[in-house]
Structure formats: C-alpha cells, structure tokens
Design a protein around this motif. Structure first.
Motif, mmCIF file in Angstrom:
data_model
loop_
_atom_site.group_PDB
_atom_site.id
_atom_site.type_symbol
_atom_site.label_atom_id
_atom_site.label_comp_id
_atom_site.label_asym_id
_atom_site.label_seq_id
_atom_site.Cartn_x
_atom_site.Cartn_y
_atom_site.Cartn_z
ATOM 1 N N PHE A 104 -23.772 -7.319 -23.510
ATOM 2 C CA PHE A 104 -24.729 -8.234 -24.166
ATOM 3 C C PHE A 104 -24.570 -8.154 -25.683
ATOM 4 C CE2 PHE A 104 -28.113 -7.861 -20.534
ATOM 5 C CZ PHE A 104 -27.445 -8.840 -19.814
ATOM 6 N N ALA A 105 -24.480 -6.929 -26.191
ATOM 7 C CA ALA A 105 -24.394 -6.738 -27.637
ATOM 8 C C ALA A 105 -23.089 -7.321 -28.182
ATOM 9 C CB ALA A 105 -24.503 -5.253 -27.975
ATOM 10 N N MET A 106 -21.984 -6.996 -27.502
ATOM 11 C CA MET A 106 -20.692 -7.504 -27.979
ATOM 12 C C MET A 106 -20.671 -9.028 -27.948
ATOM 13 S SD MET A 106 -17.774 -4.976 -26.452
ATOM 14 C CE MET A 106 -17.427 -3.361 -27.190
ATOM 15 N N ASN A 107 -21.087 -9.611 -26.830
ATOM 16 C CA ASN A 107 -21.031 -11.068 -26.702
ATOM 17 C C ASN A 107 -21.989 -11.776 -27.661
ATOM 18 O OD1 ASN A 107 -19.025 -11.679 -24.722
ATOM 19 N ND2 ASN A 107 -20.360 -10.820 -23.153
ATOM 20 N N SER A 108 -23.094 -11.138 -27.981
ATOM 21 C CA SER A 108 -24.072 -11.780 -28.864
ATOM 22 C C SER A 108 -23.659 -11.678 -30.323
ATOM 23 C CB SER A 108 -25.453 -11.143 -28.689
ATOM 24 O OG SER A 108 -25.879 -11.248 -27.354
ATOM 25 N N CYS A 109 -22.926 -10.628 -30.659
ATOM 26 C CA CYS A 109 -22.572 -10.388 -32.062
ATOM 27 C C CYS A 109 -21.152 -10.828 -32.407
ATOM 28 C CB CYS A 109 -22.702 -8.909 -32.389
ATOM 29 S SG CYS A 109 -24.372 -8.262 -32.204
ATOM 30 N N MET A 110 -20.279 -10.859 -31.411
ATOM 31 C CA MET A 110 -18.857 -10.971 -31.720
ATOM 32 C C MET A 110 -18.178 -12.087 -30.926
ATOM 33 S SD MET A 110 -18.038 -6.881 -31.871
ATOM 34 C CE MET A 110 -16.496 -7.119 -32.747
ATOM 35 N N ASP A 111 -17.191 -12.705 -31.570
ATOM 36 C CA ASP A 111 -16.393 -13.735 -30.916
ATOM 37 C C ASP A 111 -14.991 -13.208 -30.637
ATOM 38 O OD1 ASP A 111 -17.964 -16.188 -30.605
ATOM 39 O OD2 ASP A 111 -18.260 -15.975 -32.772
ATOM 40 N N PRO A 112 -14.290 -13.877 -29.713
ATOM 41 C CA PRO A 112 -12.909 -13.471 -29.454
ATOM 42 C C PRO A 112 -12.107 -13.408 -30.761
ATOM 43 C CG PRO A 112 -13.618 -15.005 -27.765
ATOM 44 C CD PRO A 112 -14.734 -14.935 -28.788
ATOM 45 N N GLY A 113 -11.383 -12.324 -30.923
ATOM 46 C CA GLY A 113 -10.605 -12.139 -32.153
ATOM 47 C C GLY A 113 -11.317 -11.285 -33.181
ATOM 48 N N ASP A 114 -12.638 -11.144 -33.056
ATOM 49 C CA ASP A 114 -13.379 -10.274 -33.976
ATOM 50 C C ASP A 114 -13.004 -8.813 -33.711
ATOM 51 O OD1 ASP A 114 -14.640 -12.367 -35.200
ATOM 52 O OD2 ASP A 114 -16.553 -12.133 -34.148
ATOM 53 N N GLU A 115 -13.267 -7.985 -34.722
ATOM 54 C CA GLU A 115 -12.870 -6.573 -34.627
ATOM 55 C C GLU A 115 -14.070 -5.629 -34.662
ATOM 56 O OE1 GLU A 115 -10.171 -6.177 -37.920
ATOM 57 O OE2 GLU A 115 -8.710 -7.561 -37.043
ATOM 58 N N ILE A 116 -13.954 -4.585 -33.872
ATOM 59 C CA ILE A 116 -14.975 -3.534 -33.867
ATOM 60 C C ILE A 116 -14.291 -2.205 -34.189
ATOM 61 C CG2 ILE A 116 -14.783 -3.118 -31.342
ATOM 62 C CD1 ILE A 116 -17.891 -2.685 -31.422
ATOM 63 N N ALA A 130 -14.338 -4.414 -24.564
ATOM 64 C CA ALA A 130 -13.740 -5.191 -25.652
ATOM 65 C C ALA A 130 -12.782 -6.249 -25.096
ATOM 66 C CB ALA A 130 -13.015 -4.260 -26.625
ATOM 67 N N VAL A 131 -11.949 -5.873 -24.137
ATOM 68 C CA VAL A 131 -11.048 -6.861 -23.521
ATOM 69 C C VAL A 131 -11.878 -7.947 -22.850
ATOM 70 C CG1 VAL A 131 -9.306 -7.245 -21.733
ATOM 71 C CG2 VAL A 131 -9.157 -5.212 -23.188
#
Lengths: 398, 398
Positions: A104-116, A130-131
């Motif tokens: 939920f957190a990754m999908n809400s904050c980040m788009d494909p190609g973004d970096e963590i 992440a994948v």
C-alpha cells in the motif's frame, strides 16, 4: 503459449526458501535439521488472542471496514500511546500482514521507475515488493564492523537522484538485529526533509529491544508528519504470523486517502485475524517480560558461541531475533547448501539463511549468514555445536 | 511535502462506497436504509466452518505454506472434482481473497502498459487491480437487451492490439448475474488461442446458478491449459467474506511458479481463514439447496417488481445475486444519491449501486443500477415498493 510477464520473471525467489528441498532431503535421510533460517518463532501466541477467536460468536464472517475494524483501530491508538506514539484511528489502515501494508505504501507513494533507498543487508522481501510495484531498490551498504549501524549521511546523499521517492529502514532490523538510535533517526529526518522524500519505517520488532535500550520510533520525529509512514505487523509481537494482520500508519491525510483506495479495491483485511489482534492488545506485560528474557538468553548463546569460533565474528545486536554473522567461508549459498546436503554432526545439522539474499549488491554477504534465534536455548546450543563442527570440515573454509 | 504517486491518484474510489456518507446521514435522520448496494450476503456462514475456527487447537498461529495449507489444497482438489474440474494441489495458490488471486494473475501475466479486455459492465474493482498492476482495461460493451450476453466475437477482434495479454470474464457475472453458456466460452477459447492470450475467469459465484442451468467452467475447455487462469473465492460460496480466502488456479506450470514468487514475498495467506475454508468444503448439500431456493425467490421478487414498473426493464439472469436494471432516470449517480438525500417512503429508502461504476466507457450505465438481492424477501418487497414510489417523484425521471 502466452508469455509470462517481465515483472514475473524479475521477481526474486525467496532466499530463505530455496534451500527447503535440501532440508527436506536431509530429514528424509533421518537427520535432525535445526531451523535457524526463518522468522517463525516457537513462542506461544497469547492465550487471550486465541480465546477471542475461539469465542467468535457472529453468525456471518463479514467483510470488515476496508481500513480495518474500527474498534480494533481505536484500541491500536491506545496501544501506540503506550509508546508515546500519538495517532488517531483514521491514521491507520490494517493490511493483510505488514506485507500488504508495505505494498500500500509503495503503490501510494511511488510510481514505476521511482527509487527507494535501503541500507543493506535488508529484509529480502522488500525486493519482491519493489518488483511488484515496479520500483527500483538502491542499496547503501551498512557494515558488520559497526554492527550494521546507519550508513554515513554522505552515502545517502550520493545515492539520491531525481527519481528517489523514499527511504525504508527496518528498526530493530531484520536481518541484522540492529537498533537505530535517536541520533540516527534525526539524521534520516534531515535527509528526508532536504530532498522531500517519504520515510518508511518497518517497526514490527518494536517490543524486541534488549539490554535496557529503548526503541525510538520514526513517529517520535517532530515536523515529519507528511513524510513518515510506519509499517507494522502483529506477526512477531504476538507470535501470530499466520493471522496476517499488519498496518500502514501515517498522519499524511492525502497519503492515507490514497492508500485507502488500494485497500477498498481488495475490500477488507482478514476479519478473524483482526479479532485475534484486537484481543492481543490486552496481552499481559508479563508475556513480553518472559519473551524478552528468553530471547536475550538465546541471543547470548548464539553471539557468544560464534565469537569463540576461530575466524568467525558476530555483532551483539540489541533488537529483533536475528544476527548476521561473519564466518570463515567462501560462499554462504554454497555453505548453507552444504550444511544440508553433505554435513551432519551426531545426526544433526543446521539450516541458515545465506546473507547474500539480504544484499542487493552482487557479491556482498558471501561470508555472512543470517541466524534467527527462534529456537529454545538447548536447541540453539546443539545448533551452534553443529555449526562449529561444520566450520572445521567445510571444504570451502577460508 | 512529498508527492503522492500518479498511480495512487489514478486509483478509482469505490463506486459502491462513495454513497456511504449519504446513507449514514439518512440513518441519522431516522430513515431505514435497505442496502441493495453491496455483495455482503445476510446468509449464515456454515456452522461447520465456524466450528473449525472455534476448535482451533494449535498453540502458535503459524505462517502457512505460501501457496496455502497443503491439506486445504488437497481437499480443494476433491471440491473441484465435484464440478468435473480436475486439478492437483500444485495447480492452486491460495490468496487473501479472490482479490489477491487476481493481483497474482495480473502481475504474473501482464506488464505495465499491457491491455486486458473485459466485457462491460464488470466488477468495478477490476479497475483498481488494473491500476495497481499498471495495466490498461479495454472494455467491450455487453447489452441489457440480450441480458448482457457475451459481446460478438467481432468486438473482441476489433479490441485486440499487440499489447493485449488477457481477457477476463466473471461467470456467473457480477454485476449482471449473466451465466455464460458453453458456446460463449468456446468462442472465447477460439479468440484466446488465435491471439495467444491468457483467459482469466472469475468463477466465485459457481454455486449460484438457477433455473436448472449448469455452470460451464473455463476449466472445462479442452486444449486451453496454458491459457486459462481460474480465480476463485469462498467469500460468497459460504457467506464468509471476512475470512479472505480465494485462489488462483492454473495448469500452466511456468505461470504458477511465477505466481508463487509473488505469494512467497507476502509469506502466507491467512491461516485462520484457511482453517474455516477447509472445513467449509464439507458443508452439507442441503445448505446450498436452501440458499439457492432463497436466492431464486429473492431474484424473482426483484425482477418481477421492476418489470412491472413503467419505463423500467430488468433481465432475468440465471446466476450470482445481482441484477442490472434499466430505470427511467437521467443519471444513476444522481438518482442513487437522491434516494438517500431527498427521498423516503414510509420512512424507508433504498441504497443502490449506480451502474456507471461498472462501465469503463464514459457515459454508459447512466440509466442503469445494480441491485444486490442479498436481503430477505420481505425486505426486498419493501425496497421495491420504495423504488417504485421513488420513480414516481424523482425530478430527473425520463
């Protein structure tokens, strides 16, 4: 024949499970295998939690609210207040385990190609999430010599690009057991504010702090309400991994409204697990006192034992129930497989997790293993004896 | 302040839940609201399933196998054999609801930018899952005049592009209740083979077939093992929506190995729900006989009632527990909101789902609503009376 997705082909296999067939084969040969490879504690789930399930008296097991049962979320507010974490029920979305909360957190904050950015070694399933979300993991090395303390701020600065959207830490850490200090979190705060990033903190081992040390939560950082996302789970806290109840917590309203849309699409977190988790909040303090005493004893067995093995080194971490130890070996994947395939001592062997699976940087962790001290002291002693004997005869010994 | 993801901003809000605040306000004004908007049945969960949970006797609620408890998957093999669906335990991955199973299937088969064809109207949350996976929904209209039968093959052909990777159907259908025939599925088979596509079939309403009609499963299609993915859930079958147990099923080995990696990343489906679901397989046939009798009676009330309302039309579907009805209204979103905000009859009103939320094509469904017949016959009669009176006075009546 239709083709599998690229994403699916990129998904990493679990580093912990790839050795399972070898363990199964060893067992078939009559060898006792000590499982120090997984985070499934042997501690009993609190009776109060199991009783709540056993007394479930509703006629229909209905969907709960997509963010979780309100009475549970309200009770969580009290739970967090005990740790001086002050939130409201609206700041919480219950997930099917911490796993779903991270998605939920990754999908809400980040788009494909973004970096963590993640200090490595790190919890291996972050790779899979992440994948899944199409985002890129940027590892920053932490070092065994410092006990896997937070890497220097300069390393973060070097890693930040225009695509960086978040940093994630696990505190206390899986796999290293390292407990981040207040100062380290203040350092992260400065980076996060400077570069307008989200800061995810996976604090599922909050209760597992030893040697009188106190957990400093990312939620204690002031002026970071818009950036901070707390990931939590009851799996380890109450030794209830199977109930699949976790949480995503943030005071960022826009973020929570967004995450709720992902939660609504899947309708509801597990109702029965929430019933158990809600009751578990009333687990008597005594439970944790005993559990912590037990884990400290276990950790001490492992740490002391390893540090007296020639060529081996193990930091003495203050949290969670894992250590990453350095062993005099050529390749931890080969060694861990060899332990199961070719070695036994008094008809016993030990299953460890090769540390390579916790590093994103190729070639790191080759001489390190993760040990989960989730077995009784007596079994840990036998396991350490096995490990000691194994190191004497392992052909790839350095 | 860090920025929410584009993906998060694109996530659709639930079309069913956006009216909840208006329903709550109506209730506060003392009005009884009949909930025909959701798929939460009032039928009791089988006692055998609840008893299994109440008798849960393990000391630790452990992770299950990532693909689900083996004894449960083995028992599912027998369950499916009853429907002449022949699979093995390895062809099954248990998900946290059908929702997670769909995400596993989408992520394993499709990459961001890939397209999935769906006859519309369709289950609204497919939109959310598609945004989650970064894939594009390509709707093909089915028509109320034909009872929402499968659109002509030419419409599929027209919609197929190089990015098309899958077709998904829901059979029996939510929201239309339409039961696809063997001939329709054979048509889909031909398209799928011709263009090398995956065929996802959401068959969670398998048991809910009426008027002596038999369910023809996508698993009955011969020569399609590599293409077919069955999505299932126990939520509706056993009126146990809250246990969050579903399944992704396929004989495509590479696909299942890929999906398992997604399943391993999140460790385990809910253990307690699986305990309930495993026991539920032994639910006596009598349970379904009674449930089906009840649903047929309910459907008949709704269909007969609506078809005698001037200007209204409702097909008589053979499955699930939904109908999509055409009403003489200007805008179903406005009408459904008006029912809650401005209307009551004998201090009662009805909450319906605007059909617009089930169409991906802008402007479709404006004069249609979805009605879930999940209430007792008596309450459905009162609901239909409300609806009839409402249509007499609704200002946007056509």
């Amino acid at each position: 024949m239709p083709v599998i997705s690229k994403k699916g082909r990129m998904m990493p296999a679990s580093p912990i499970r790839k050795l399972v067939p070898y363990a199964d084969a060893a067992k078939k040969r009559g060898i006792k295998v000590f499982h120090l490879n997984i985070g499934q504690p042997d501690i009993a789930t609190p009776k109060i939690a199991l009783d709540a399930v056993r007394n479930f008296d509703q006629k229909v097991v209905e969907y709960s609210h997509s963010a979780g049962i309100l009475s549970y979320r309200k009770k969580l507010v009290d739970y967090y207040a005990r740790f001086d974490i002050h939130i409201t029920a609206d700041d919480i979305i219950i997930g099917a385990g911490g796993s779903e909360a991270i998605l939920f957190a990754m999908n809400s904050c980040m788009d494909p190609g973004d970096e963590i950015i993640i200090p490595e070694p790190f919890y291996a399933n972050y790779n899979g999430f992440a994948v899944n979300a199409g985002i890129k993991v940027i590892p920053i090395p932490s070092k065994i010599e410092t006990g896997f303390a937070l890497p220097p701020i300069a390393d973060f600065e070097k890693a930040i690009t225009p695509r960086t959207k978040a940093i994630i830490i696990c505190n206390p850490n899986n796999p290293t057991g390292y407990l981040y200090s207040r100062e380290e979190l203040e350092t992260l705060k400065a980076i996060v504010l400077k570069h307008d990033l989200f800061l995810f903190a996976d604090e599922v081992y909050r209760e597992f702090c030893y040697d009188g040390k106190k957990h400093f939560s990312v939620m204690h950082l002031e002026g970071l309400d818009e950036n901070v996302v707390l990931i939590d789970s009851v799996s380890k806290r109450y030794s209830a991994c199977g109930i699949r109840i976790g949480a995503m917590i943030s005071k960022n309203k826009e973020l929570m409204a967004t995450a709720l849309k992902f939660a609504q699409a899947r309708l509801s977190p597990p109702t029965l697990g929430q019933v158990a988790a809600e009751a578990a909040i009333d687990t008597p303090d005594e439970y944790f006192v005993n559990v912590l005493k037990e884990y400290v004893a276990r950790r001490n067995v492992v740490v002391d034992f390893i540090n007296q093995m020639p060529g081996a080194f193990c930091p003495n971490p203050s949290g969670a129930f894992y250590v990453v130890a350095r062993l005099p070996i050529d390749d931890s994947d080969r060694f861990c497989k060899w332990l199961l395939e070719d070695f036994s001592y008094q008809n016993q062997t030990v299953m460890l997790a090769p540390a390579t699976g916790f590093y994103a940087t190729q070639g790191r962790g080759l001489d390190e293993v993760r040990i989960s001290y989730v077995l009784k002291v007596e079994d840990l002693k036998s396991s350490m004896n096995c490990l000691q004997e194994a190191l004497k005869v392992y052909p790839g010994r350095k």
